[in-house]
Design a protein around this motif. Structure first.
Motif, PDB file in Angstrom:
ATOM      1  N   THR A 635       9.990   3.930   1.006  1.00 55.84           N
ATOM      2  CA  THR A 635       8.887   4.639   0.342  1.00 55.84           C
ATOM      3  C   THR A 635       8.763   6.039   0.929  1.00 55.84           C
ATOM      4  O   THR A 635       8.667   6.205   2.143  1.00 55.84           O
ATOM      5  CB  THR A 635       7.554   3.890   0.515  1.00 55.84           C
ATOM      6  OG1 THR A 635       7.669   2.596  -0.066  1.00 55.84           O
ATOM      7  CG2 THR A 635       6.404   4.652  -0.148  1.00 55.84           C
ATOM      8  N   ALA A 654       4.113   8.768  -4.547  1.00 56.30           N
ATOM      9  CA  ALA A 654       4.933   7.851  -3.756  1.00 56.30           C
ATOM     10  C   ALA A 654       6.139   7.421  -4.588  1.00 56.30           C
ATOM     11  O   ALA A 654       5.977   6.988  -5.737  1.00 56.30           O
ATOM     12  CB  ALA A 654       4.119   6.636  -3.328  1.00 56.30           C
ATOM     13  N   VAL A 656       9.433   4.858  -4.586  1.00 56.20           N
ATOM     14  CA  VAL A 656       9.991   3.671  -3.948  1.00 56.20           C
ATOM     15  C   VAL A 656      11.408   3.448  -4.482  1.00 56.20           C
ATOM     16  O   VAL A 656      11.621   3.389  -5.704  1.00 56.20           O
ATOM     17  CB  VAL A 656       9.124   2.429  -4.215  1.00 56.20           C
ATOM     18  CG1 VAL A 656       9.729   1.208  -3.532  1.00 56.20           C
ATOM     19  CG2 VAL A 656       7.692   2.675  -3.727  1.00 56.20           C
ATOM     20  N   VAL A 668       1.444   0.477  -5.107  1.00 54.78           N
ATOM     21  CA  VAL A 668       1.405   1.264  -3.877  1.00 54.78           C
ATOM     22  C   VAL A 668      -0.057   1.508  -3.509  1.00 54.78           C
ATOM     23  O   VAL A 668      -0.877   1.863  -4.363  1.00 54.78           O
ATOM     24  CB  VAL A 668       2.124   2.617  -4.044  1.00 54.78           C
ATOM     25  CG1 VAL A 668       1.965   3.480  -2.791  1.00 54.78           C
ATOM     26  CG2 VAL A 668       3.606   2.399  -4.341  1.00 54.78           C
ATOM     27  N   THR A 684      -5.210   2.668  -5.185  1.00 57.71           N
ATOM     28  CA  THR A 684      -3.898   2.077  -5.475  1.00 57.71           C
ATOM     29  C   THR A 684      -3.401   2.585  -6.814  1.00 57.71           C
ATOM     30  O   THR A 684      -4.179   3.029  -7.662  1.00 57.71           O
ATOM     31  CB  THR A 684      -3.984   0.537  -5.498  1.00 57.71           C
ATOM     32  OG1 THR A 684      -4.915   0.135  -6.523  1.00 57.71           O
ATOM     33  CG2 THR A 684      -4.443  -0.008  -4.158  1.00 57.71           C
ATOM     34  N   ALA A 711       1.370   5.929   2.403  1.00 52.30           N
ATOM     35  CA  ALA A 711       1.562   5.111   1.209  1.00 52.30           C
ATOM     36  C   ALA A 711       2.252   3.809   1.617  1.00 52.30           C
ATOM     37  O   ALA A 711       3.254   3.838   2.346  1.00 52.30           O
ATOM     38  CB  ALA A 711       2.397   5.848   0.169  1.00 52.30           C
ATOM     39  N   TYR A 713       3.957   0.357   0.012  1.00 53.85           N
ATOM     40  CA  TYR A 713       4.410  -0.426  -1.137  1.00 53.85           C
ATOM     41  C   TYR A 713       4.371  -1.896  -0.771  1.00 53.85           C
ATOM     42  O   TYR A 713       4.893  -2.305   0.269  1.00 53.85           O
ATOM     43  CB  TYR A 713       5.830   0.017  -1.513  1.00 53.85           C
ATOM     44  CG  TYR A 713       6.522  -0.916  -2.486  1.00 53.85           C
ATOM     45  CD1 TYR A 713       5.972  -1.201  -3.727  1.00 53.85           C
ATOM     46  CD2 TYR A 713       7.744  -1.495  -2.155  1.00 53.85           C
ATOM     47  CE1 TYR A 713       6.616  -2.047  -4.619  1.00 53.85           C
ATOM     48  CE2 TYR A 713       8.402  -2.332  -3.044  1.00 53.85           C
ATOM     49  CZ  TYR A 713       7.823  -2.618  -4.270  1.00 53.85           C
ATOM     50  OH  TYR A 713       8.452  -3.469  -5.139  1.00 53.85           O
ATOM     51  N   THR A 723       6.653   1.160   4.012  1.00 56.58           N
ATOM     52  CA  THR A 723       5.589   2.146   4.219  1.00 56.58           C
ATOM     53  C   THR A 723       6.214   3.520   4.404  1.00 56.58           C
ATOM     54  O   THR A 723       7.284   3.641   5.014  1.00 56.58           O
ATOM     55  CB  THR A 723       4.750   1.784   5.459  1.00 56.58           C
ATOM     56  OG1 THR A 723       4.197   0.479   5.276  1.00 56.58           O
ATOM     57  CG2 THR A 723       3.621   2.792   5.665  1.00 56.58           C
TER      58      THR A 723
END
Length: 733
Positions: A635, A654, A656, A668, A684, A711, A713, A723
Motif C-alpha cells: 500500500t 491509497a 494497493v 482502506v 474509510t 493508510a 488495507y 499498511t
C-alpha cells in the motif's frame, strides 16, 4: 493597524500679535513663564514667518490600551498629531527670525514647522533637542532632531524665562509619486505614505496639514522635510506605503520585489519590516533585509500595493442529485481577510465565477457578500466550485478596479444529473454524542440516511454555525457504510464556548436524491469534564478459520460511571482493520479479509466526554489457507496538497498492488497522527477497479501543524493486508 490616521490642525490658531519684530502668542489664561528663541537658515539669515509648534510632551501620554506593553505612544508614530497640541496659539517668527510665547507651567515639545501655512515649505521640519531648561543665551546654537521621539521636553515653571537659542534649519525637499494596484495598475486612492529616519522614528506622513492621502489619481506629495542634516550630510529615509482602508494586507515598506510587508495584525508586536531580536523594547530594532533607504530629493517614487486577499467561506448547491434536464442554484459567500466575517456588509464588491471542473460556467455579481448562479448540466456527475474574480467587467472579465485579489477555488461539490424514473427520495437524521462537552473535548456525529427500498450510498457532509454567526463552516465529510450510516468525530480544539448549530447534508447517489437533516445543537462549555475509567474486553466468533471466512469481533466497554458511548477501533497488531460504534456498551466488527497466518487482534475504545479510553487484551485468530493462494500486497499513500491553510481540504490517495498480479479489492482505512501525538481515524474508502481508494478531508478548525497520514488495507480472501510505509504529512498553516 499602527500607521498614522488622518489628522487636521486648524491653522487659524497660529496667528499672534507682532511686537518689535517678534511675534508673541496671545494666551487665553494667566501665563506662568515665557519661552523664546530664534531661527536662521543654512546661511545664518533670519527666517521670518515660521510657525513654532507647541505640543504637550509626548512622554506624558498614557500607554496605548490596545498594546499596553508597547511604547507606540512614545515613539512618535503621530509625529505632529493635533491630539498632543498644547492648546495654545502657536507663535510665528518675526522679521528678525525670533519668537516668544507665554505658557502655563508644564512640559512642552517645540517644533519648527514651515508647512502649516505654506503649500510649498521653505525649510525642513525640526524639533528642539537642547537642554530641558533652555540654553544660556538666545544666540547659542540649538541642537535639533527630525523624529519627535528624540525631541527634548522643555519644563516651564512660574515666572521663569526660557531661551531655546537659535536653531539652524535646512532647506526643505519633497517626495512624490503614484500609488497603484499590483494586479492591474489602477490608481490606489486613500493611500498613506510615511517617512522614517530610523526604526519606529517617524518624521512626516500624508494625512496632516497640506499633505493629504492619495486621491483618485493615486498621487501623493510629502514636503517640509530636510534633505541634509545640520552638517550637510544627506539624510536617508525609509518610506512606508499603506492603503488606509485595509491596513495590514496592504502595508509595505519600500524595497525591491514588492517591498517588505509590515505587521500582520494589531497584536503581533513590532512591524515585520523591523527585526526586534526577541525584545519588547522597540529601540533595539533594526531594518530587515529588503527595506531600501531613499535619499531626497529623488525622482518620483512610485509603488504598487497588492490586492486585499479574499476567500470563499461557503459554497452550496440547492441539490446534489437533480433530475435529467433539471437545474440547481449554486451559492457562494465571499469575505476579505481584514473584515469581520460575521458582517457580510463589509465583503468586497465584484463578481464570482462558477466552475464545472476547470470550465467557467458563468459569473454573478456579489450582493452583501453572496452571489448565486443557476446551473443545468448534462446527465452525469459534475464537480462544481466557485471563485471570487475581483472587480471585473461582466463580459470581458477584465479588471475595472484592482483593490481586491481573486480568491482560490472553493471546496468542490459533486452534483449528479439524471437520476431517472428510478430515483428514490431519502431522509437524513443527525445525532451527536455527547451534545454538551468542555472545550477541547471531542464529539461524534452520526448521520443515518434511509430510503424506501435498499440502502443509500455516497457521502454525508457535516457543517456547523458558530454562536452569533450567520455563516457556516465545514466540519468534514464521511462515507455511508453498508447500513447507510456515516460518522465523524470532531475535536473542538480551541473553539470558543457556546452553542453551535450542527447540520448534515447527504449528497445523494445515482438512484437516491439528496436530503438534509434537521440541525442539532452541540454546546461547548468552559468547565472541565469528569472522566470515568473504562475497561474493554474483546471476543471473537472464531479463533481458527480458513482464508476468506468471516470473523465477528465484539468489544464490550464497561465503566462504573455508566454506559460509555463512542467508537471502538479494531486493530491487527498496530494496523487498524475497522471500527464500530458503541450501542449499549458493545461494538462489533466483521471481516473476512484477514490474511493467512496468526493475527493478534485488539479493541481500543477511544474515549469520549466523561469516559476514559481503554484497550482490550489481545485475542489471537489463526487463518489457514484452506487450499487457496494468498498474495502479499503493498500500500502506497499520497496527499494533495501537502500544505494548506486551516479550513481547506486535501485528498488522500491509497494505491494497493498485489505481488502475484491482478487487482486488489476491499477497503482502506485512513488515519492521522496529530501534532500532539494522538492518532485518530479520518475515514474509510473502497478500492476502485484500479486498486485505488481516495478520501477527501476538510480540515475545518483543526489546529495548525503537521499531521502524519497513514493508510491500512484490510486485505481479502486472496490478498494479505498491508499498511502504507514512509512518512506522508499534511501541514495546516
Amino acid at each position: 493597524m499602527r500607521a498614522v490616521a488622518r489628522r487636521v490642525l486648524s491653522v487659524g490658531a497660529v496667528l499672534g500679535v507682532v511686537a518689535a519684530g517678534v511675534v508673541v502668542a496671545t494666551p487665553a489664561w494667566a501665563a506662568n513663564g515665557t519661552v523664546s528663541g530664534c531661527v536662521v537658515d543654512k546661511n545664518n539669515a533670519p527666517i521670518a514667518g515660521l510657525t513654532i509648534g507647541v505640543y504637550q510632551a509626548i512622554e506624558t501620554l498614557p500607554p496605548d490600551p490596545v498594546h499596553p506593553n508597547d511604547l507606540y505612544q512614545r515613539i512618535g508614530i503621530n509625529a505632529v498629531g493635533s491630539e498632543t497640541m498644547a492648546g495654545v496659539a502657536n507663535p510665528t517668527t518675526g522679521a528678525n527670525g525670533c519668537f516668544s510665547a507665554a505658557l502655563p507651567n508644564g512640559q512642552y515639545d517645540f517644533a519648527y514647522l514651515d508647512f502649516v501655512t505654506r503649500s510649498t515649505p521653505r525649510y525642513g521640519l525640526s524639533w528642539y533637542a537642547g537642554a530641558a531648561g533652555g540654553l544660556a543665551s538666545q544666540g547659542t546654537a540649538t541642537p535639533t532632531v527630525l523624529p519627535r521621539i528624540d525631541a527634548t521636553a522643555v519644563t516651564v515653571s512660574q515666572n521663569v524665562a526660557i531661551q531655546l537659542g537659535t536653531a539652524k534649519l535646512q532647506d526643505a525637499v519633497s517626495l512624490s509619486g503614484v500609488l497603484t494596484g499590483r494586479l492591474a495598475g489602477f490608481p490606489r486612492d486613500r493611500g498613506g505614505v510615511v517617512l522614517y529616519t530610523d526604526v519606529h522614528k517617524v518624521v512626516m506622513n500624508t494625512g496632516y496639514y497640506a499633505f493629504p492621502d492619495t486621491g483618485s489619481n493615486g498621487q501623493y506629495t510629502i514636503g517640509g522635510v530636510p534633505g541634509v542634516d545640520a552638517n550637510g550630510n544627506p539624510i536617508q529615509y525609509r518610506v512606508r506605503f499603506v492603503d488606509r482602508r485595509h491596513g495590514w494586507p496592504t502595508d509595505f515598506l519600500y524595497g525591491p520585489n514588492g517591498g517588505v510587508q509590515t505587521e500582520l495584525s494589531n497584536d503581533d508586536g513590532p512591524f515585520l519590516g523591523f527585526d526586534n531580536h526577541g525584545t519588547d523594547y522597540p529601540f533595539d530594532d533594526t531594518w530587515v533585509a529588503g527595506v531600501t533607504p531613499v535619499t531626497l530629493p529623488t525622482g518620483p517614487l512610485n509603488f504598487s500595493l497588492p490586492g486585499v486577499p479574499t476567500q470563499i467561506t461557503a459554497f452550496t448547491s440547492s441539490s446534489t442529485s437533480p433530475a435529467a434536464g433539471g437545474s440547481v442554484t449554486l451559492s457562494a459567500t465571499v469575505v476579505r481577510t481584514d473584515q469581520d466575517w460575521n458582517n457580510l456588509s463589509q465583503s468586497p464588491p465584484g463578481r464570482v465565477g462558477f466552475y464545472d471542473g476547470t470550465t467557467l460556467l458563468g459569473t454573478s455579481a456579489l450582493a452583501t457578500g453572496r452571489a448565486t448562479y443557476t446551473a443545468s448540466l448534462p446527465s452525469g456527475a459534475h464537480s462544481l466550485s466557485a471563485r471570487y474574480l475581483g472587480e471585473v467587467n461582466a463580459t470581458t472579465l477584465a479588471y475595472t478596479r484592482d483593490e481586491y485579489a481573486p480568491s482560490t477555488n472553493s471546496n468542490a461539490v459533486t452534483v449528479t444529473w439524471g437520476g431517472g424514473s428510478g430515483t428514490s427520495a431519502s431522509t437524513t437524521t443527525l445525532a451527536s454524542n455527547p451534545t454538551s462537552l468542555a472545550r477541547g473535548g471531542s464529539f461524534t456525529l452520526t448521520a443515518t440516511v434511509g430510503k424506501a427500498a435498499g440502502t443509500p450510498t455516497g457521502t454525508v457532509t457535516f457543517s456547523a454555525t458558530a454562536p452569533g454567526s450567520t455563516s457556516s463552516f465545514s466540519l468534514g465529510s464521511a462515507a455511508l457504510n453498508t447500513s447507510g450510516v456515516a460518522t465523524l468525530t470532531v475535536n473542538s480544539g480551541t473553539s470558543p464556548a457556546g452553542s453551535y448549530t450542527v447540520a448534515a447534508s447527504y449528497g445523494g447517489d445515482a438512484t437516491t436524491t439528496g436530503s438534509t437533516a434537521t440541525p442539532i445543537t452541540v454546546t461547548l462549555t468552559n468547565g472541565t469534564t469528569t472522566t470515568a475509567a473504562t475497561t474493554t474486553t474483546l471476543a471473537a466468533s472464531a479463533t481458527s478459520v480458513t482464508s476468506g471466512t468471516a470473523v465477528t469481533f465484539t468489544a464490550t466497554v464497561a465503566s462504573s460511571g455508566g454506559t460509555p458511548t463512542g467508537t471502538v477501533t479494531f486493530r491487527d497488531g498496530s494496523t487498524t482493520i475497522g471500527a464500530g460504534t458503541l450501542s449499549g456498551g458493545t461494538a462489533t466488527f466483521t471481516t473476512s479479509a484477514l490474511a493467512v497466518g496468526s493475527h493478534s487482534i485488539t479493541a481500543a475504545y477511544g474515549g469520549t466526554t466523561g469516559y476514559a479510553a481503554s484497550t482490550s487484551a489481545a485475542r489471537t485468530v489463526t487463518v489457514t489457507s484452506g487450499g487457496g493462494t494468498t498474495s502479499a500486497s503493498t500500500t502506497t499513500l499520497t496527499a494533495t496538497p501537502a500544505s494548506l491553510p486551516r479550513g481547506g481540504s486535501f485528498t488522500l490517495t491509497a494505491t494497493v498492488s498485489r505481488a502475484a498480479g491482478g487487482t486488489a479489492t476491499g477497503t482502506v482505512t485512513f488515519t492521522a497522527v496529530a501534532p500532539g501525538g494522538y492518532t485518530f481515524t479520518l475515514g474509510t474508502a473502497a478500492l476502485n477497479a484500479s486498486g485505488v481508494a481516495t478520501l477527501t478531508i476538510n480540515s475545518g478548525t483543526s489546529p495548525a501543524g503537521t499531521y502524519t497520514q497513514r493508510a491500512a488495507y484490510g486485505g481479502n480472501s486472496t490478498t494479505s493486508a498491508s499498511t502504507s510505509g514512509g512518512t506522508v504529512t499534511v501541514t495546516l498553516t
